[in-house]
Design a protein around this motif. Structure first.
Motif, PDB file in Angstrom:
ATOM      1  N   VAL A 262      40.412  43.762  32.592  1.00 19.86           N
ATOM      2  CA  VAL A 262      40.037  44.004  33.979  1.00 19.86           C
ATOM      3  C   VAL A 262      40.575  42.934  34.909  1.00 19.86           C
ATOM      4  O   VAL A 262      41.024  43.223  36.015  1.00 19.86           O
ATOM      5  CB  VAL A 262      38.497  44.079  34.096  1.00 19.86           C
ATOM      6  N   ASN A 263      40.514  41.689  34.441  1.00 19.55           N
ATOM      7  CA  ASN A 263      40.896  40.575  35.293  1.00 19.55           C
ATOM      8  C   ASN A 263      42.324  40.733  35.809  1.00 19.55           C
ATOM      9  O   ASN A 263      43.261  40.800  35.017  1.00 19.55           O
ATOM     10  CB  ASN A 263      40.775  39.276  34.481  1.00 19.55           C
TER      11      ASN A 263
ATOM     12  N   GLU B  25      44.125  38.561  37.110  1.00 21.46           N
ATOM     13  CA  GLU B  25      44.913  37.383  36.763  1.00 21.46           C
ATOM     14  C   GLU B  25      44.796  37.066  35.270  1.00 21.46           C
ATOM     15  O   GLU B  25      44.694  35.900  34.885  1.00 21.46           O
ATOM     16  CB  GLU B  25      44.453  36.172  37.580  1.00 21.46           C
TER      17      GLU B  25
ATOM     18  N   GLN C  32      45.380  36.129  31.580  1.00 24.55           N
ATOM     19  CA  GLN C  32      46.398  35.273  30.977  1.00 24.55           C
ATOM     20  C   GLN C  32      47.017  35.978  29.781  1.00 24.55           C
ATOM     21  O   GLN C  32      46.540  37.029  29.351  1.00 24.55           O
ATOM     22  CB  GLN C  32      45.753  33.955  30.514  1.00 24.55           C
TER      23      GLN C  32
END
Ligand code: HEM
Ligand SMILES: [Cu+2]
Lengths: 203, 652
Positions: free
Chosen positions: A55-56, A58, A60
Motif C-alpha cells: 500500500v505504501n 513510498e 522500499q
C-alpha cells in the motif's frame, strides 16, 4: 455424582454432570477458537506487511538494499518443520492404537525437530546482517518471523509437557487430549510458517 | 488446559485442609505468596533485560523504559498471578505430577473474603467482575468530574494541558476497557451458565484467570500517573506516530490493553465453548434466551477482532522501545496503517460494547411487558448480521485521515446498511411492548431510557456516516455527543438495567425500588443535560480533546459541567442503594419478576452448583402471557418452580 444425588447444596457434593450438547469435546473446540484468535494476531502482522510492502506509495525495495535473505537455509528449515508435523501425526495415531513406543518416539522426534528449527532461526538472526531498525523491511522481517518463533516456543513447551506425561504413561487410547491438543496447535504453527516463508522469503 | 472439564466435575469428598501455619503460609496460594513471587518475577525480568543488553554490548545495560515493559508490566503481573494461585492446577499438570482431584473448595463463597481469592465459581466470578468494574467506573467518573470542572470556563484553571489530555485518555480507557466491556462479561458470567442449565462454565479455572487479569490491567492504567511525564495522553485511540514519541506513561496504555484484551479473549472463548457444548437437554439454539445469543455473537467478535488491537499496540510500543519502523514514515513505515489496524478492532469493539446490552434489554423488556419477544429469530439473526457487517465499516473513523479516497463511499454505504439490523432490533422491542402489560420497575425504566437514548445516538451515527457531514463534524464535540449517546445512553443504561434485574438473584435480596427510580430519573436528566448540548457546540466547531476553547462556547459548557456534576452525584444513590440493600434489603424470592428463563427457577442466590439435576428444556424462553407455558422442567418435574409464574400469569 450419582452417589450424592439429591443431597443438599453443600460444598461436599459435586455438581451435576453437565449435558454434552455437542459432539466436539470442549477442549478441542477451545483450542480451535484459540487458534482462530492466534490466526487473527498473525493477520494483524500480515496487514502491517501488506501496508509496508504494497500500500505504501513510498515502499522500499524488498529485501532492502544491500541486504539478502537466506532463502535456502530457511527453506531447509521449512522442510524440518513440515516433517515434524508428520511425526506429530504419527505420535497421535500411535497413542490411539495403544502403541506407547510410537507415541514416545513421535513426540521426541517432533520436539527435536522443533528445537532444530528454533536454533537455526536464532543462528540466522545472528548472521543475517540487519536488525529490526533497518527500514520497514527489517521491522516486518523480524516482526513476522519473531512472532512465529514465539509460537514455536509455545508449541514446544506444550509438546514438552505432553512428552513428559507420555513417558509417565498418562495417555491411553481412550484419553489422549493431552497429545491431541498440543498436536493441533503444532500443525497450526507449521501451516503459519509456510505462509510466513512464502510471503517473506519467496515473493 | 486439557482435562479441565472432566476433572472440574469429578465429584470427590476431600478432607478439609487445615489452614497453613508459619512458613507454610509463604507457600500456600494467597497474597503473602503473591508478594514474594511478584518481586521474584520482577527481579527475573530485570536480570533478563540487563543480561541481554550486556550480551549485545548495549549501553547503558539498564534501560528503564525496557525494564518497565518487561519487568514491571509483564513479569511482575505474572508473578502476582502465580502467587495468588491462578496457575496452581496447571503447574501440577505441566510438571507431570498427578493433578489433585477437584475438591470444589474454590467453588462458592461463604464470606466476603472468598471474593478476594482465586475462585472458580462462575457466580462468584461474575460478582468479582462487577465489583471491580464499578470500582473503575467510579475512578473514571471522578476523572471526568475533574476535567468537566476545568472545561466549565474558557482558559485553564485547574490542570495543565498534558494533565488534561492524560485525564481524558485515562477516562476513556478505563470506561471502555475496565468498565463497559468487562461489566458485560461479569453479568454474562453470572447469568449465561444458569440460563443454559449448566453447572458452571466450560473452563472454570480459565474463567478465574480471565478475571484476575482485569485488576492488573486497571492498576496498570492508573499507575501511569506515577511515572515521569504523567499518564498516557493520546486519547484511547493512541494514534501512531504520536504515541511512539510520548513520555513513558504511554507504554502503560500499550500493555494495559494487552492484559485487558487477553482477559476478554479468554472469557469469550469460554463463553463460546460453554454455549456450544454445555446446553441443557432440549435447549436448542433456537430456544436460547437472547442474552445468550447476544453473548455468543459478542464472543465471536472478541475472538476475531481483539488480536488486532493487541497487534496495533505492540507495533506502537516496538516503534518506541525497539526502534522498529512500523509507522515511521522516513524509514519506509506506513503511519496510516495504525489507524486501519486499530479501527479494524475498534469498530467491531463498539458492538462488543453494545450487543450484550441488547441481550439484557431483550430479557428485561419481555419480562416487564409480559409478552413474548416479537420476532425472536429475527432478533438472533440481526445480531449475526451486525457481527458480519461490523467488520466492513472500520474506515468511517478515517474519513479525514487522508486514506485512499475510493474507500470512502463503500464505507459510507456499509455504515448506513448496518443501521438496518440495529433498526430491526429497535422495532422488535417496540412491538414486544405494544399492548403489553408494562411494569415500570427500575430495570424497565433503564430499558426504556436505553431505547430512546440509543436511537438518538444511532441517528447522530447515521449523520456521521455520510462523508460530507463527517468532514465537518469530525474531531468536534459532535463526536463526543454521539459516543456518549451510544455508550452511556446505550451501554451504561443497559448495564444498570442488568444490575438491577439480576440484583435479587445475585445477592438474595431486593434493592429499594424508590431509590432505583430516583437513580434512573436523575441519571436520565443529568445525562441529557450533559451530552445533548454537545451536539450544538460540536456543530459550531468546538474541537474535542482540547483543554481550552473560545469564549463563544462558554455558556453551554457551564451548563454541561453543572449537569455532569448532577450525573456524577446520581451514581451515589445507586451505590447507596446497592450497598444498603445487599446488607439488609428484604429477602428476595426465587423468582421476583415471574420470569421463565432458567436462572429464575432456582433459589436466590442460586445453589453452589446451580442445579441439583440438569433441567430439561421444553420450549422457548419468552412464552409470557400464555397460560401453562413453561420453558423448562426442573428436578424431573417434581417441583416445577415454573408453575407459580404460570399460575400468577393465569390469574390476571
Ligand atoms: C447506526 C450505527 C452507527 C453509525 C452509522 C456510527 C457511525 C460513526 C462514525 C461515522 C463515527 C466516526 C466519527 C468521526 O470520528 O469522525 C463514529 C464514531 C464513534 N462511534 Fe459510532 N456509529 C454507530 C453506532 C455506534 C455504536 C452502537 C457505538 C457504541 C456502542 C458507537 C461508538 C462510537 C465511538 C466510540 C466513536 C468515536 C471513536 C473516537 O473516539 O474517535 N457508534 N460512529
Ligand atoms: Cu465505527
Amino acid at each position: 455424582m450419582s452417589a450424592h444425588a439429591g443431597s443438599s447444596h453443600s460444598v461436599g457434593h459435586g455438581p451435576p454432570i453437565a449435558n454434552q450438547s455437542s459432539r466436539v469435546s470442549a477442549s478441542v473446540l477451545g483450542m480451535f477458537l484459540f487458534i482462530a484468535s492466534e490466526a487473527m494476531l498473525f493477520g494483524a502482522f500480515f496487514t502491517a506487511y501488506f501496508f509496508v510492502r504494497v500500500v505504501n506509495p513510498e515502499a522500499q525495495s524488498w529485501p532492502l538494499e544491500p541486504f539478502h535473505l537466506p532463502v535456502f537455509v530457511a527453506g531447509v528449515n521449512t522442510a524440518i518443520l513440515v516433517t515434524s508435523s508428520f511425526t506429530m501425526h504419527w505420535a497421535l495415531q500411535s497413542v490411539k492404537r495403544g502403541n506407547r513406543a510410537g507415541l514416545q518416539a513421535g513426540l521426541v522426534l517432533t520436539l527435536l525437530m522443533g528445537l532444530a528449527f528454533l536454533l537455526t532461526q536464532m543462528l540466522e538472526y545472528a548472521r543475517i546482517g540487519f536488525n529490526p531498525g533497518d527500514g520497514a523491511f527489517g521491522t516486518i522481517f523480524f516482526g513476522l518471523t519473531g512472532l512465529h518463533g514465539a509460537h514455536v516456543f509455545v508449541g514446544l513447551t506444550l509438546l514438552a509437557v505432553a512428552t513428559v506425561r507420555a513417558f509417565r504413561g498418562h495417555y491411553t487410547p481412550e484419553h489422549h487430549h493431552g497429545v491431541e491438543i498440543p498436536g493441533i496447535y503444532w500443525h497450526f504453527v507449521d501451516v503459519m510458517w509456510i505462509v510466513v516463508y512464502a510471503t517473506i522469503y519467496l515473493i | 488446559m486439557t482435562e479441565l472439564v472432566h476433572s472440574a466435575y469429578d465429584s470427590h469428598h476431600a478432607p478439609a485442609v487445615p489452614p497453613p501455619r508459619g512458613l507454610a503460609r509463604l507457600r500456600a496460594p494467597g497474597y503473602l505468596r503473591a508478594a514474594w513471587t511478584t518481586l521474584l518475577f520482577w527481579a527475573f525480568g530485570f536480570g533478563l533485560v540487563a543480561f541481554f543488553r550486556w550480551l549485545a554490548h548495549y549501553d547503558p545495560v539498564v534501560d528503564w523504559t525496557i525494564v518497565t515493559v518487561v519487568a514491571f508490566l509483564t513479569l511482575a503481573p505474572l508473578g502476582f498471578l502465580t502467587g495468588i494461585g491462578a496457575f496452581d492446577y496447571w503447574a501440577y499438570y505441566v510438571s507431570g505430577r498427578p493433578t489433585r482431584p477437584e475438591d470444589h473448595s474454590s467453588h462458592g463463597a461463604t464470606s466476603w473474603k472468598d471474593y478476594f481469592r482465586v475462585n472458580t465459581d462462575h457466580k462468584v466470578i461474575g460478582v468479582q467482575y462487577l465489583v471491580t468494574t464499578f470500582f473503575f467506573f467510579v475512578i473514571g467518573g471522578l476523572m471526568a468530574m475533574i476535567f468537566r470542572a476545568e472545561l466549565a470556563k474558557p482558559d485553564l484553571q485547574f490542570v495543565d494541558t498534558q494533565t488534561f489530555n492524560g485525564l481524558i485518555s485515562e477516562h476513556a480507557a478505563l470506561m471502555i476497557f475496565l468498565f463497559i466491556i468487562p461489566a458485560f462479561a461479569g453479568l454474562a458470567n453470572f447469568a449465561v451458565p444458569l440460563m443454559l442449565g449448566a453447572p458452571d462454565m466450560a473452563f472454570p479455572r480459565l474463567n478465574a484467570l480471565s478475571f484476575w487479569l482485569l485488576p492488573i490491567a486497571g492498576l496498570m492504567f492508573l499507575a501511569a500517573f506515577l511515572v515521569p511525564g504523567g499518564a498516557f495522553a493520546t486519547g484511547w485511540t493512541s494514534y501512531a506516530p504520536l504515541a511512539s514519541d510520548q513520555p513513558l506513561g504511554q507504554v502503560f496504555f500499550n500493555m494495559g490493553v494487552q492484559w485487558a484484551g487477553a482477559s476478554s479473549i479468554m472469557t469469550a472463548l469460554n463463553f463460546l465453548v460453554t454455549i456450544i457444548t454445555m446446553r441443557a437437554p432440549g435447549m436448542t439454539f433456537w430456544r436460547m434466551p437472547l442474552l445468550v445469543w447476544a453473548n455468543f455473537t459478542t464472543s465471536l467478535l472478541v475472538v476475531i477482532a481483539t488480536p488486532f488491537i493487541a497487534g496495533s499496540q505492540f507495533f506502537v510500543m516496538f516503534d518506541r522501545i525497539m526502534h522498529t519502523n512500523f509507522f515511521r514514515v522516513d524509514e519506509g513505515g506506513y503511519a496510516l496503517g495504525y489507524q486501519h489496524i486499530f479501527w479494524f478492532y475498534s469498530h467491531p469493539a463498539v458492538y462488543i460494547m453494545m450487543l450484550p446490552g441488547f441481550g439484557i434489554i431483550s430479557e428485561v423488556i419481555a419480562v416487564f411487558s409480559r409478552k413474548p419477544i416479537f420476532g425472536y429469530r429475527l432478533m438472533a439473526l440481526s445480531l449475526m448480521g451486525i457481527l458480519v457487517l461490523g467488520f466492513s465499516v472500520w474506515a468511517h473513523h478515517m474519513f479525514v485521515a487522508g486514506m485512499a479516497p475510493w474507500l470512502r463511499v463503500p464505507m459510507m454505504v456499509t455504515s448506513m446498511i448496518i443501521a438496518v439490523p440495529t433498526g430491526i432490533k429497535i422495532f422488535s422491542w417496540l412491538a414486544t411492548m405494544w399492548e403489553g402489560r408494562i411494569h415500570l420497575r427500575t430495570p424497565m425504566l433503564f430499558a426504556l431510557g436505553f431505547l430512546s437514548m440509543f436511537v438518538l445516538g444511532g441517528l447522530s451515527g447515521i449523520f456521521l456516516a455520510s462523508v460530507p457531514i463527517d468532514i465537518a463534524a469530525s474531531d468536534t464535540y459532535f463526536i463526543v455527543a454521539h459516543i456518549h449517546y451510544v455508550l452511556f445512553g446505550g451501554s451504561v443504561f443497559t448495564i444498570f438495567a442488568g444490575v438491577y434485574y439480576w440484583f435479587p438473584k445475585m445477592t438474595g435480596r431486593m434493592y429499594n425500588e424508590r431509590l432505583g427510580k430516583l437513580h434512573f430519573w436523575l441519571t436520565f436528566i443529568g445525562f441529557n443535560g450533559t451530552f445533548f448540548p454537545m451536539h450544538w457546540v460540536g456543530l459550531q466547531g468546538m474541537p474535542r480533546r482540547v483543554s481550552d476553547y473560545s469564549e463563544q462556547f462558554g455558556n453551554w459548557n457551564m451548563v454541561v459541567s453543572l449537569f455532569s456534576f448532577l450525573l456524577g452525584a446520581s451514581t451515589i444513590i445507586f451505590f447507596y442503594n446497592v450497598i444498603q440493600s445487599w446488607h439488609r434489603g428484604p429477602i428476595a424470592p426465587g423468582n421476583p419478576w415471574r420470569a421463565l428463563t432458567l436462572e429464575w427457577q432456582v433459589s436466590s442466590p442460586p445453589p453452589v452448583f446451580n442445579f441439583d439435576e440438569i433441567p430439561q428444556v421444553v420450549a422457548g424462553p419468552y412464552e409470557y402471557g400464555i397460560p401453562g407455558a413453561r420453558h423448562a422442567v426442573l428436578n424431573g418435574g417434581h417441583a416445577p418452580v415454573v408453575a407459580d409464574a404460570v399460575h400468577e400469569e393465569a390469574r390476571r
